[in-house]
Structure formats: structure tokens, C-alpha cells
Motif scaffolding. Sequence first.
Motif, PDB file in Angstrom:
ATOM      1  N   PRO A 193     -27.921 -65.144  24.518  1.00 27.96           N
ATOM      2  CA  PRO A 193     -27.666 -63.736  24.863  1.00 27.96           C
ATOM      3  C   PRO A 193     -28.801 -63.094  25.662  1.00 27.96           C
ATOM      4  N   ASP A 194     -28.442 -62.077  26.427  1.00 32.28           N
ATOM      5  CA  ASP A 194     -29.439 -61.313  27.174  1.00 32.28           C
ATOM      6  C   ASP A 194     -29.974 -60.153  26.343  1.00 32.28           C
ATOM      7  N   PHE A 195     -29.166 -59.715  25.352  1.00 39.37           N
ATOM      8  CA  PHE A 195     -29.574 -58.586  24.508  1.00 39.37           C
ATOM      9  C   PHE A 195     -29.323 -58.939  23.051  1.00 39.37           C
ATOM     10  N   GLY A 216     -25.389 -59.355  23.287  1.00 37.44           N
ATOM     11  CA  GLY A 216     -24.771 -58.931  24.535  1.00 37.44           C
ATOM     12  C   GLY A 216     -25.196 -59.817  25.692  1.00 37.44           C
ATOM     13  N   TRP A 217     -24.315 -59.925  26.694  1.00 35.37           N
ATOM     14  CA  TRP A 217     -24.603 -60.725  27.877  1.00 35.37           C
ATOM     15  C   TRP A 217     -24.460 -59.844  29.116  1.00 35.37           C
ATOM     16  N   GLU A 218     -25.254 -60.162  30.134  1.00 34.51           N
ATOM     17  CA  GLU A 218     -25.298 -59.362  31.373  1.00 34.51           C
ATOM     18  C   GLU A 218     -23.907 -59.110  31.951  1.00 34.51           C
ATOM     19  N   ASN A 219     -22.998 -60.098  31.794  1.00 35.30           N
ATOM     20  CA  ASN A 219     -21.675 -59.945  32.408  1.00 35.30           C
ATOM     21  C   ASN A 219     -20.673 -59.193  31.532  1.00 35.30           C
ATOM     22  N   GLY A 220     -21.192 -58.508  30.480  1.00 38.45           N
ATOM     23  CA  GLY A 220     -20.315 -57.628  29.716  1.00 38.45           C
ATOM     24  C   GLY A 220     -19.645 -58.242  28.498  1.00 38.45           C
ATOM     25  N   GLN A 221     -20.050 -59.447  28.124  1.00 37.92           N
ATOM     26  CA  GLN A 221     -19.474 -60.046  26.919  1.00 37.92           C
ATOM     27  C   GLN A 221     -20.299 -59.632  25.696  1.00 37.92           C
TER      28      GLN A 221
END
Length: 346
Positions: A193-195, A216-221
Motif C-alpha cells: 500500500p501507499d497509505f 490505500g493505493w495511489e490508484n484509488g483502491q
Amino acid sequence: MKTLRWGIIGTGQIANAFASDFRYVKSGELRAVASRNKASADAFSAKFDIELAFVDYFSLINSHEVDVIYIATPHVHHYDLAKACILAGKAVLCEKPFTLNEAQASELYELAERHEVFVMEAMWTRFNPVIEQVLEWVEEGEIGHLQSIQASFNFVAPTDPNHRLMNLELGGGALLDVGIYPVFLAQLFFGKPDFVQNQAVIGDTDVDVFEQILLGWENGQLASLEASLISCHPNRAILSGTKGYIEIDSEWFCARSCRIVDEANNERAVEFDFPGMGYQFEVDEVNRCLEEGLLQSPNHSWQDSLALMATLDEVRQDMGLYYPGEEQPSHEDLDHHHHEHSHHKH
């Protein structure tokens, strides 16, 4: 190919489940067990008809009668035992979490590469036929674009402060024992994950007993995950996509069935009939990899394991939960952390 001879270190609950399922493996022989308690070693070897019982872990590790070693001790011992196995040239299947933290895991995988020894974290859920089916559905776009994952692993653990789950000295807590599963599921589909955000409840023995984690992931997942040692839950997992969703039935981490539901609520269910709990599938994977001369499984690689440990480290750092011997970040480091977090005493 000669029959691979397996040894088990540890005789607790997970070792019992593993040995019990060993009769269902495609190949391999359960040859030896080690416990630091002679009565336990003898009872275990009698129960599962295992030829050799050792009262010392290192006697098993150095035995010429064993090719592969399954490590099923409390988390805190994984690093030392896996290291000894690698140095003895023995293939390793080590119970999850592979080690207490990413630094330890990284060191062991580098060592395994240098000594050309096969090592795999025992993420048995990865090899469950239901998970394989869900992966296939998602890869084939059956539910469109996968948008979110919800998963939990909750149960009510013994409250004895000396129990491994409640004991800081033994690497206790919900995250490393059961929280690792939902995090694994999210990363299986979305990667690291990015967050990372979490809310944790720290219990009386200073280990985490309950947490909700949002990845959370940069592409909105997004992934919404829960782990608990103090509450019951249906323990189902849901993967939501743009054209439908997949539900993995309880208990999702050792499920026998799952269903796919489209936008019009049409449902397709799949059920798998396999004996035991499903520990045999990870053994089959290890045996397959060894026969092919691989050092790691492409399905749960060293990189997958390290990414998992890295996320768990981040969540634990956020909780301020450190195990004996771990380095805690200095105050300057903590100032750079912009994570939202709060902790409550249970």
C-alpha cells in the motif's frame, strides 16, 4: 526424484494441524519432530507415527535424516531457527509471520540466496483452492476492476498473560498472529500500500488485542481490515469490483467455498471438497519448488513476504509496539510520521 523427508520444530496447535494434514500431501514423508520437552516430542511422534523424536531443535536441524524443516514455534524464535536451518543447508517452511520484522526477514532471505537454500513463509492461505479460484476470477475480469477488499480475522484468545498471544516477550499480539492474513489478502491483489492508517487497542499485557487497518493505493483502491483477539466475527472476505463482488465464505483464510455476484445479483458459487484444514497445499508447493530446483516460491516469493512484513512494521510502529531487542525510532524520526493514529487501553 527421492521422497523429501520433512521435520517439524515445535509441537503446539499449529504443528498438530500441519502434521494431521500431512497425510494428504502428494509426496513427501514426515520423518522427524523436535520439542524441547521430551514428553511432548515422544507424544507427538507417537500420535503421527513419526520415526524420529528429538529433544533438541539443533539435533533435528543437523540430522542427515531430514531434507526440509517446518518451523512451528512462537514467532520470536523463527529468526534464529530459520537461520540455523539455512546454515545447515536445510530447506525451510517457516510459520508466519516469517520473522518479527522486515529487517530480520531481509537478512534471512539474503542468507538463503547466498547459501542457495529454499525458504518459504508458511502463508498456507495462499495455496487454498478457494484463493486460487478468486485470483483467477479477478485476473479474468469477472468482477470488472477490483476496487476494494474487506477482510477480518477475529477470535477470542486465552487471556492468560503468559500465553504466547498475550506475551510481548514471545512476539504476541493480534497483528502478527491474525492481522497478517487480511493484510496478506489485500497485498495479494493490490501490492504494497501507499497509505497506511490504523486504530489499535493495546491490552493489559502491552500487546495489541484489536485493530482496524485502512490501506490505500495511489490508484484509488482501498482495503478495510480488522484483527482481534477479543471478539468474534463472521470472518468472511469481500472483494468489490465495478461489475460485481466476490465473497469468500467463513473462515475465509481456510475457506472451502466462495461466490461471485454480478450487478443483477446473479450468484455463482463454487465449493471445494478437500480433506483436513488445507495445510497440505503449502507442503505440495514446497515439494514442487524443490523438485524444480527453485530457491523461492513464485506464488509467495521472498519479495511478497518482505512487502507483508514492511506493512506490519509500519502498522506496529504507528501503534508504538516494539518487541524486546527491536530498535525503536528516535523522536526526530517520529516527527516525520504524519500518520493518523490513536490508541486506547483495553
